[in-house]
Design a protein around this motif. Structure first.
Motif, PDB file in Angstrom:
ATOM      1  N   ARG A 122       0.827  -1.200   0.000  1.00 54.87           N
ATOM      2  CA  ARG A 122       0.000   0.000   0.000  1.00 54.87           C
ATOM      3  C   ARG A 122       0.859   1.247   0.000  1.00 54.87           C
ATOM      4  O   ARG A 122       2.034   1.231   0.391  1.00 54.87           O
ATOM      5  CB  ARG A 122      -0.920   0.024   1.225  1.00 54.87           C
ATOM      6  CG  ARG A 122      -0.201   0.236   2.549  1.00 54.87           C
ATOM      7  CD  ARG A 122      -1.176   0.243   3.716  1.00 54.87           C
ATOM      8  NE  ARG A 122      -0.451   0.327   4.986  1.00 54.87           N
ATOM      9  CZ  ARG A 122      -1.030   0.193   6.180  1.00 54.87           C
ATOM     10  NH1 ARG A 122      -2.327  -0.036   6.264  1.00 54.87           N
ATOM     11  NH2 ARG A 122      -0.304   0.279   7.284  1.00 54.87           N
ATOM     12  N   SER A 123       0.262   2.341  -0.443  1.00 53.52           N
ATOM     13  CA  SER A 123       0.872   3.659  -0.347  1.00 53.52           C
ATOM     14  C   SER A 123      -0.205   4.630   0.093  1.00 53.52           C
ATOM     15  O   SER A 123      -1.403   4.398  -0.118  1.00 53.52           O
ATOM     16  CB  SER A 123       1.472   4.090  -1.690  1.00 53.52           C
ATOM     17  OG  SER A 123       0.431   4.340  -2.638  1.00 53.52           O
ATOM     18  N   THR A 124       0.208   5.708   0.725  1.00 56.60           N
ATOM     19  CA  THR A 124      -0.744   6.701   1.187  1.00 56.60           C
ATOM     20  C   THR A 124      -0.850   7.829   0.175  1.00 56.60           C
ATOM     21  O   THR A 124       0.039   8.046  -0.641  1.00 56.60           O
ATOM     22  CB  THR A 124      -0.316   7.273   2.543  1.00 56.60           C
ATOM     23  OG1 THR A 124       1.002   7.847   2.411  1.00 56.60           O
ATOM     24  CG2 THR A 124      -0.263   6.170   3.592  1.00 56.60           C
ATOM     25  N   ALA A 149      -3.967   7.208  -2.939  1.00 58.20           N
ATOM     26  CA  ALA A 149      -3.643   6.084  -2.067  1.00 58.20           C
ATOM     27  C   ALA A 149      -3.846   4.810  -2.881  1.00 58.20           C
ATOM     28  O   ALA A 149      -4.789   4.720  -3.667  1.00 58.20           O
ATOM     29  CB  ALA A 149      -4.553   6.082  -0.851  1.00 58.20           C
ATOM     30  N   ARG A 174     -10.134   3.898   3.497  1.00 62.53           N
ATOM     31  CA  ARG A 174     -10.850   4.967   4.210  1.00 62.53           C
ATOM     32  C   ARG A 174     -12.144   5.382   3.527  1.00 62.53           C
ATOM     33  O   ARG A 174     -13.023   5.986   4.149  1.00 62.53           O
ATOM     34  CB  ARG A 174      -9.931   6.192   4.349  1.00 62.53           C
ATOM     35  CG  ARG A 174      -9.606   6.881   3.025  1.00 62.53           C
ATOM     36  CD  ARG A 174      -8.794   8.155   3.228  1.00 62.53           C
ATOM     37  NE  ARG A 174      -8.592   8.863   1.974  1.00 62.53           N
ATOM     38  CZ  ARG A 174      -7.566   8.695   1.168  1.00 62.53           C
ATOM     39  NH1 ARG A 174      -6.628   7.805   1.494  1.00 62.53           N
ATOM     40  NH2 ARG A 174      -7.456   9.381   0.048  1.00 62.53           N
ATOM     41  N   GLN A 221      -8.296   2.769   9.018  1.00 66.61           N
ATOM     42  CA  GLN A 221      -7.248   3.480   8.295  1.00 66.61           C
ATOM     43  C   GLN A 221      -7.776   4.027   6.980  1.00 66.61           C
ATOM     44  O   GLN A 221      -8.771   3.601   6.474  1.00 66.61           O
ATOM     45  CB  GLN A 221      -6.019   2.612   8.033  1.00 66.61           C
ATOM     46  CG  GLN A 221      -6.257   1.375   7.183  1.00 66.61           C
ATOM     47  CD  GLN A 221      -6.325   0.137   8.018  1.00 66.61           C
ATOM     48  OE1 GLN A 221      -7.018   0.098   9.020  1.00 66.61           O
ATOM     49  NE2 GLN A 221      -5.604  -0.889   7.639  1.00 66.61           N
TER      50      GLN A 221
END
Length: 294
Positions: free
Chosen positions: A20-22, A54, A92, A294
């Motif tokens: 994952r990446s934000t 994201a 999210r 998250q």
């Protein structure tokens, strides 16, 4: 945009390997095709992350670093659909699903079962009905070496024969596709049981998948390859009838492996589609599927 490898819990306690990446822009969830891993999305996911999205990609059960079903647990489609629903709930807000082949079929089933799970969908060279000869070719390749390969060079030869239009695989890239077993042979990174338990009789589910597609209301883009032997003008036409609000982008030089064949064109098509989506598609979910925070 820094990515990290994580472990997620799927349905019934299955542990799924993920990356994952934000980002501040709407999340994108990647689901790979049969016999692939999340690594198939690395280049595209990096571009999306650089654009501020994201991202989350994961290995389906029985693939890559995710759990394989126990010996007494037969693989079936509901497990993969349930995993996708649970993973989407970890984000999210409702993600845009970018899904190839197998991942796209389970995406249709998941969205029809849980409307609003995805803010939008991008299906990559898959329609609810497909050409039998394409599936037969894929399964023949996947079943051709049940005992694996004596060397990475032998594996490269097999892949080159299967995909002659692609550059020959390097040893480094092959190490991501195969695993070295205790007997010193290189085997594919997916459970060989998947072929017989999940894929062989998949055509019997086409009516159910078509009905699922008919119920999908979120924005949807189909990207097809002009050289695909799995998706044809006939299957695309039927799909567009089932989902009249869908859009279609045709990449004439791509085979069924669209993202790998022409990643620049593919990624550009996805970015253009995301940029054109109405802001409502990015609205946050008020209640998560899993209650994740998250």
């Amino acid at each position: 945009m820094r990515s990290e490898d994580i472990r997620l819990e799927g349905a019934n306690g299955a542990r799924l390997a993920a990356t994952r990446s934000t980002g501040k822009r709407p999340p994108i969830l990647f689901a790979h095709g049969f016999g692939q891993t999340r690594g198939a999305w690395t280049t595209t996911a990096d571009v999306m992350a650089a654009a501020g999205h994201a991202t989350l990609s994961y290995d389906a059960r029985g693939h890559g670093g995710s759990d394989w079903n126990a010996a007494g647990l037969v693989y079936h489609g509901d497990q993969f659909t349930d995993d996708l629903i649970v993973v989407a709930g970890e984000l999210r807000s409702p993600p845009v699903l970018v899904a190839a082949s197998m991942g796209g079929l389970f995406g249709l089933m998941a969205e029809s079962r849980w409307p609003g799970l995805f803010s939008a969908m991008v299906l990559v060279d898959i329609t609810p009905r497909w050409e039998t000869r394409g599936v037969e070719r894929i399964l023949a390749f996947m079943s051709a070496h049940p005992d694996g390969f004596a060397s990475l060079e032998a594996a490269a030869d097999s892949i080159a024969t299967y995909m002659p239009h692609r550059p020959r695989k390097s040893e480094e890239s092959l190490r991501a596709l195969l695993r070295l077993t205790d007997d010193g042979r290189w085997n594919w990174h997916w459970d060989p049981r998947l072929v017989d338990e999940l894929a062989r009789d998949s055509e019997q589910h086409q009516d159910a998948i078509a009905e699922a597609a008919r119920r999908v209301e979120c924005p949807l883009l189909l990207i097809s390859g002009g050289r695909s032997d799995l998706v044809s003008p006939k299957t695309v036409e039927e799909f567009m009838t089932l989902v009249p609000h869908a859009q279609h982008v045709h990449l004439p030089d791509a085979t069924h492996m669209v993202a790998g064949d022409d990643n620049n064109a593919f990624t550009t098509a996805v970015l253009n589609y995301l940029d054109a989506l109405p802001s409502a598609a990015a609205s946050a979910r008020t209640e998560h599927v899993t209650g994740a925070s998250q």
